[in-house]
Design a protein around this motif. Structure first.
Motif, PDB file in Angstrom:
ATOM      1  N   ALA A 171      -2.923  -4.261  -2.527  1.00  0.00           N
ATOM      2  CA  ALA A 171      -3.132  -4.269  -1.071  1.00  0.00           C
ATOM      3  C   ALA A 171      -4.573  -3.861  -0.761  1.00  0.00           C
ATOM      4  O   ALA A 171      -5.126  -2.963  -1.394  1.00  0.00           O
ATOM      5  CB  ALA A 171      -2.153  -3.303  -0.414  1.00  0.00           C
ATOM      6  N   GLY A 194      -4.730 -13.537  -1.123  1.00  0.00           N
ATOM      7  CA  GLY A 194      -3.286 -13.439  -1.397  1.00  0.00           C
ATOM      8  C   GLY A 194      -2.624 -14.789  -1.201  1.00  0.00           C
ATOM      9  O   GLY A 194      -1.827 -15.241  -2.033  1.00  0.00           O
ATOM     10  N   TRP A 247       0.800  -1.221   0.000  1.00  0.00           N
ATOM     11  CA  TRP A 247       0.000   0.000   0.000  1.00  0.00           C
ATOM     12  C   TRP A 247       0.832   1.270   0.000  1.00  0.00           C
ATOM     13  O   TRP A 247       0.296   2.361  -0.056  1.00  0.00           O
ATOM     14  CB  TRP A 247      -0.932  -0.001   1.218  1.00  0.00           C
ATOM     15  CG  TRP A 247      -0.259  -0.435   2.496  1.00  0.00           C
ATOM     16  CD1 TRP A 247      -0.370  -1.667   3.088  1.00  0.00           C
ATOM     17  CD2 TRP A 247       0.648   0.313   3.323  1.00  0.00           C
ATOM     18  NE1 TRP A 247       0.419  -1.719   4.222  1.00  0.00           N
ATOM     19  CE2 TRP A 247       1.047  -0.516   4.388  1.00  0.00           C
ATOM     20  CE3 TRP A 247       1.158   1.610   3.261  1.00  0.00           C
ATOM     21  CZ2 TRP A 247       1.937  -0.101   5.383  1.00  0.00           C
ATOM     22  CZ3 TRP A 247       2.053   2.031   4.245  1.00  0.00           C
ATOM     23  CH2 TRP A 247       2.422   1.173   5.289  1.00  0.00           C
TER      24      TRP A 247
HETATM   25  P1  ADP Z   1       1.714  -4.692   5.707  1.00  0.00           P
HETATM   26  O1  ADP Z   1       1.790  -5.715   6.818  1.00  0.00           O
HETATM   27  O2  ADP Z   1       2.618  -3.588   5.921  1.00  0.00           O
HETATM   28  O3  ADP Z   1       0.305  -4.338   5.339  1.00  0.00           O
HETATM   29  P2  ADP Z   1       2.122  -6.803   3.938  1.00  0.00           P
HETATM   30  O4  ADP Z   1       3.449  -7.354   3.631  1.00  0.00           O
HETATM   31  O5  ADP Z   1       1.239  -7.519   4.887  1.00  0.00           O
HETATM   32  O6  ADP Z   1       2.318  -5.352   4.408  1.00  0.00           O
HETATM   33  O7  ADP Z   1       1.259  -6.588   2.613  1.00  0.00           O
HETATM   34  C1  ADP Z   1       1.763  -6.620   1.303  1.00  0.00           C
HETATM   35  C2  ADP Z   1       0.803  -7.401   0.449  1.00  0.00           C
HETATM   36  O8  ADP Z   1       0.810  -8.754   0.858  1.00  0.00           O
HETATM   37  C3  ADP Z   1      -0.652  -6.958   0.503  1.00  0.00           C
HETATM   38  O9  ADP Z   1      -1.199  -7.023  -0.802  1.00  0.00           O
HETATM   39  C4  ADP Z   1      -1.282  -8.002   1.403  1.00  0.00           C
HETATM   40  O10 ADP Z   1      -2.657  -8.194   1.158  1.00  0.00           O
HETATM   41  C5  ADP Z   1      -0.513  -9.233   0.993  1.00  0.00           C
HETATM   42  N1  ADP Z   1      -0.527 -10.323   1.968  1.00  0.00           N
HETATM   43  C6  ADP Z   1      -0.621 -10.247   3.311  1.00  0.00           C
HETATM   44  N2  ADP Z   1      -0.587 -11.491   3.862  1.00  0.00           N
HETATM   45  C7  ADP Z   1      -0.456 -12.369   2.836  1.00  0.00           C
HETATM   46  C8  ADP Z   1      -0.342 -13.795   2.750  1.00  0.00           C
HETATM   47  N3  ADP Z   1      -0.366 -14.570   3.825  1.00  0.00           N
HETATM   48  N4  ADP Z   1      -0.206 -14.335   1.522  1.00  0.00           N
HETATM   49  C9  ADP Z   1      -0.162 -13.572   0.414  1.00  0.00           C
HETATM   50  N5  ADP Z   1      -0.262 -12.232   0.428  1.00  0.00           N
HETATM   51  C10 ADP Z   1      -0.409 -11.626   1.624  1.00  0.00           C
END
Ligand code: ADP
Length: 502
Positions: free
Chosen positions: A200, A235, A174
């Motif tokens: 995101a 995701g 994001w």
């Molecule tokens: P933050 O924790 O800072 O929001 P993330 O690394 O969680 O950053 O988010 C980056 C992207 O990864 C987002 O598009 C989020 O939806 C996605 N995401 C979060 N968890 C998972 C998961 N377990 N598997 C795949 N994608 C994920």
């Protein structure tokens, strides 16, 4: 908060976009999710819901992967490289034609200042598409001189071809939503891949705008599919999908590790752009009139929600006080406000959760031996704002100095060692290795430090230089692989070797 906090005017085009019903973009059509669900999009500067977007789930990921596979085997595989190039150039032109709308949506969704959104979309959205549009006609293999043992005396020819890896799952964060989507799409399409993009959940708007632009660009249906969705379900489904050949991910190191595990099922390729805690090393002969703005902007760009942020300064004792004072004065002068308001230097953090995480680090810093030089507070009023915060006299055993905070928190540590290896050892004392910079007029010191710092990028007298042609990516727990440049294309290609005996 300053006058910048007053609510700015939003264009009619943006109002219309926000009011529209936003579905999933699958197979070239806008469709409802298989199971009803929505994502409420919040403006982090006002805490108000500004749009409602259909929320995809694992079944929608299945549909999107099937559409991407069909397109990969179908029309897209037959389209020539010149046509791929033309389509990427057209996409760039159309994004440029929508620059005002894209900028406003990005600012409302993410919170970043308007100038940053506009410049980055033009530079890293449009230019990046054109850069990779140029590459699609320059993908070729090699002929290799060999003597296969099957034909010790006969003639033979061995050549390689570069083929697209197939269906790519792009999972983006994001902090710079549109750019992150383009960083994945441009090289994937240039290479001949098809894509399922999962933006995101906090910032889906500009990906949806990109879908609208793509639907009018002449890119065949199913080549790009966009599924706004949460990470833990959709995701994860994309990361483990048997029909996906590669995951291109940008996000936190914790989620990067999960993606790696999920990808193991079909051994899909994975590129990971993860966290950072980049060192910024200032020697006593450095030009402080460049160091101070460079460090301050490097630390607080995107409110510090930026993996390349210069979050750890190592400053020689001789200039330490001057550098700390200069940075504190500049940081205190930053005006916080909504990104669309004139005069805003820093926007809000992305969410209440993110602000909570950042404030927990700041509290930890207050309890440590470090000196809080400025910031550390949440201003009154709406919006997820945090004042730019500087801690001086940090040491590498402190949590604030070791861990990625992803917020406006800068740690400044002093050194007086003339042993460059000792200085570099401190700079390397994190699990990350993404960016970094060395500030000195002495070319020998500069280049020796470059060799000693374990990061994918180390700049001299600037921090985190970015251009579509400069390879970008991390060492150690900052990631796998490189984006940008020729190497960024390589991640979407595989090699086929052929030998002919004659
Ligand atoms: P933050 O924790 O800072 O929001 P993330 O690394 O969680 O950053 O988010 C980056 C992207 O990864 C987002 O598009 C989020 O939806 C996605 N995401 C979060 N968890 C998972 C998961 N377990 N598997 C795949 N994608 C994920």
């Amino acid at each position: 908060m300053s006058a910048a906090a007053q609510s700015p005017a939003i264009s009619q085009a943006t109002r219309d976009f926000l009011a529209r019903r936003h579905q999933l973009f699958i197979g070239g059509r806008w469709v409802e999710p298989a199971s009803p669900g929505t994502i409420e999009v919040v403006n982090p500067a006002t805490e108000e819901t500004i749009a409602t977007v259909a929320r995809g789930g694992p079944e929608d990921i299945d549909r999107a992967v099937a559409a991407a596979r069909a397109a990969f085997k179908g029309e897209w595989s037959r389209i020539g490289t010149h046509q791929r190039s033309r389509l990427l150039f057209r996409l760039a032109d159309q994004l440029e034609a929508h620059l005002d709308l894209a900028t406003e949506l990005e600012v409302l969704d993410n919170g970043m200042p308007r100038m940053i959104a506009r410049h980055s979309i033009a530079k890293f959205g449009c230019d990046f598409l054109r850069y990779y549009g140029g590459w699609s006609t320059k993908i070729f293999g090699e002929t290799i001189p060999v003597q296969p043992h099957e034909a010790p005396n006969g003639g033979s020819l061995t050549y390689t071809q570069r083929e697209p890896v197939g269906v790519v799952g792009a999972i983006t964060p994001w902090n710079a939503p549109l750019i992150m989507a383009v960083l994945k799409l441009a090289p994937a399409l240039a290479a001949g891949c098809t894509v399922v993009l999962k933006p995101a959940e906090l910032t889906p708007l500009t990906a949806l705008l990109l879908g609208e632009i793509i639907s009018q660009s002449g890119i065949p249906d199913g080549v790009v599919n966009i599924v706004p969705a949460f990470g833990h379900d959709a995701g994860a489904a994309l990361a483990e999908h048997e029909g996906v050949d590669k995951i291109a991910f940008t996000g936190s190191t914790a989620v990067g590790k999960k993606i790696l595990m999920a990808a193991a099922g079909n051994l899909k390729r994975v590129t990971l752009e993860l966290g950072g805690k980049s060192p910024f090393v200032v020697f006593p002969d450095a030009d402080l009139s460049r160091v101070i703005p460079g460090a301050t902007r490097g630390a607080f760009f995107l409110q510090g929600q930026n993996c390349m942020a210069s979050t750890r300064l190592f400053v020689h004792d001789d200039v330490f006080e001057r550098v700390v004072e200069g940075i504190a004065a500049m940081a205190n002068g930053f005006r916080l406000g909504p990104g669309l308001a004139a005069g805003t230097d820093l926007g809000p953090l992305i969410s209440a959760d993110q602000r909570r995480r950042v404030m927990a680090y700041i509290e930890d810093g207050r309890r440590s031996q470090a000196e809080l030089v400025c910031g550390g507070e949440v201003p009154e009023g709406k919006g997820f704002f945090v004042r730019p915060t500087v801690f001086a006299h940090t040491t590498m055993d402190m949590k604030i100095a070791r861990e990625e905070i992803f917020g406006p928190v800068l740690c400044i540590q002093s050194f007086n060692d003339s042993d460059l290896e000792a200085v570099a050892a401190e700079a390397n004392k994190t699990v990350y290795g993404l960016s970094g910079s060395v500030w000195t007029r002495d070319i020998s010191t500069a280049h020796r430090m470059v060799n000693l710092i374990d990061s994918g990028q180390v700049s001299i007298n600037c921090h985190a230089a970015v251009d579509p042609g400069i390879p970008f990516g991390g060492n150690r727990q900052s990631g796998w692989g490189r984006e940008f440049g020729r190497e960024g294309l390589e991640g979407y290609l595989k090699t086929k070797a052929t030998t002919v005996l004659f």
